[in-house]
Design an enzyme around this catalytic site. Structure first.
Site, PDB file in Angstrom:
ATOM      1  NE  ARG A   1      40.372  45.793  44.224  1.00 55.95           N
ATOM      2  CZ  ARG A   1      40.528  44.641  44.252  1.00 55.95           C
ATOM      3  NH1 ARG A   1      39.651  44.227  44.632  1.00 55.95           N
ATOM      4  NH2 ARG A   1      41.414  45.741  43.158  1.00 55.95           N
TER       5      ARG A   1
ATOM      6  CB  CYS B   1      40.778  51.533  29.373  1.00 55.99           C
ATOM      7  SG  CYS B   1      41.193  51.972  31.127  1.00 55.99           S
TER       8      CYS B   1
ATOM      9  CE  LYS C   1      46.028  42.316  41.212  1.00 56.03           C
ATOM     10  NZ  LYS C   1      45.773  43.565  42.124  1.00 56.03           N
TER      11      LYS C   1
END
Length: 356
Positions: free
Chosen positions: A93, A113, A320
């Site tokens: 990614r 999770c 992120k």
């Protein structure tokens, strides 16, 4: 030594009901309705309060009916890992690093999770051929500098299988930085033995980093401290990725204590992750405004070494992003946040429903 051979692991709600005083929300969880199975190993089970459904360690491992509710904005694969998969087990990614899904097995299954599309699906450890395919790809892509060995939890494999896997990757790319992504120091610290550490020490052509996940100070037991020290004493730095979880650690005092204790035990608090938009996890997610308030107060209380980066992994493969004001472009008043990616794109992050 593989996890499936570990005795006394609790694998059903019926067994849990005989050991715990279950709340109504726990009793009405329907086994088999969703993919993530029930499994709590003896070590971690003995850390939880059997009489308190709000116990922060218990909330992480005992399922409730809330995880079988899908809310707006959620998806089983919000990070689009499937779309970024090169092989069955290799995810690419980011240009300079890849993730390899070593196994879908864990010592226990955390109810928050984020990879529940894969974890606990009984596919088992990666085959030698799957490992070789990933190694060949990395060998052909020199821009890849790091690999994350993740899953599931790689430490559920036997020493010999871990040795074989690391040997294959090191042979293909001796310069490859390897991240050992594991929650085992918090959930099964006895697994971290001198023999295991010796395997990593003999493959020292490039660094290893151990990426732990401690979410609450009570997880940092004496056994956990010993497990960490074995990595660090062997020259393997330890970094922690805490998930911000409602009812577990969404308190400045709790996170301050956790971060300071981690640092005192030679673990760098690395990330404080906002919960991913994974189906069935809304009851764990903290509203962004509260998360930013916590982060702001932590900045006041913690040193730079003890301060993690409050970060969200954006849906649709957005990557992120630090949750700082320069990335957040607004809220529509109904819980949907507009967030800019580092590349200038836009993604939307959905707050959980109000109330528990």
């Amino acid at each position: 030594m593989e996890q499936e051979k570990q005795d006394h692991t609790i694998r059903s709600m019926a067994k849990l009901g005989s050991l715990l005083t279950l709340s109504e929300d726990e009793k009405t969880f329907q086994e088999g309705k969703q993919a993530l199975p029930v499994a709590i190993n003896p070590y971690f089970f003995n850390l939880i309060d059997p009489k308190d459904p709000k116990d922060p360690l218990r909330r992480q491992v005992v399922p409730t009916r809330f995880e079988q509710i899908e809310n707006r904005g959620e998806d089983i694969d919000p990070l689009e890992e499937i779309d970024h998969s090169i092989t069955e087990r290799l995810i690419h990614r980011y240009e300079n690093r890849v993730a390899f899904l070593v196994t879908d097995i864990c010592p226990l299954y955390c109810r928050h999770c984020f990879r529940r599309r894969f974890t606990g699906t009984f596919n088992g450890p990666a085959t030698r051929r799957q490992i070789e395919e990933a190694a060949e790809y990395i060998q052909q892509h020199p821009k890849v500098k790091e690999i994350l060995l993740t899953g599931g939890d790689m430490m559920t494999l036997s020493d010999s299988r871990i040795d074989e896997m690391v040997t294959i990757f090191r042979t293909a790319r001796p310069d490859l930085i390897i991240r050992l992504c594991t929650r085992t120091p918090a959930t099964w610290p006895q697994r971290i033995t001198d023999d295991l550490i010796a395997i990593f020490k003999k493959h020292s052509t490039a660094p290893f980093y151990v990426m732990t996940q401690f979410n609450h100070p009570r997880e940092l037991t004496e056994e956990a401290k010993i497990a960490i020290s074995r990595f660090v004493d062997a020259g393997i730095p330890a970094m922690n990725q805490t998930v911000l979880l409602r009812g577990v650690n969404d308190s400045v005092d709790t996170l301050e204590e956790l971060c300071n204790k981690l640092l005192a035990n030679r673990v760098k608090p690395y990330y404080l992750f906002q919960g991913d938009l994974v189906s069935g996890t809304a009851h764990f997610r903290v509203p962004l405004i509260r998360g930013m308030e916590i982060e702001e107060e932590l900045h006041r209380r913690l040193s730079g070494l003890a301060m993690p980066s409050y970060t969200v992994d954006l849906p649709e493969g957005g990557g992120k992003v630090p949750l700082a004001k320069c990335y957040i472009e607004g809220n529509d008043g109904q819980g949907t946040w507009k967030i800019r990616t580092p590349e200038g794109g836009v993604r939307y992050y959905q707050d959980p429903p109000s109330g528990d």
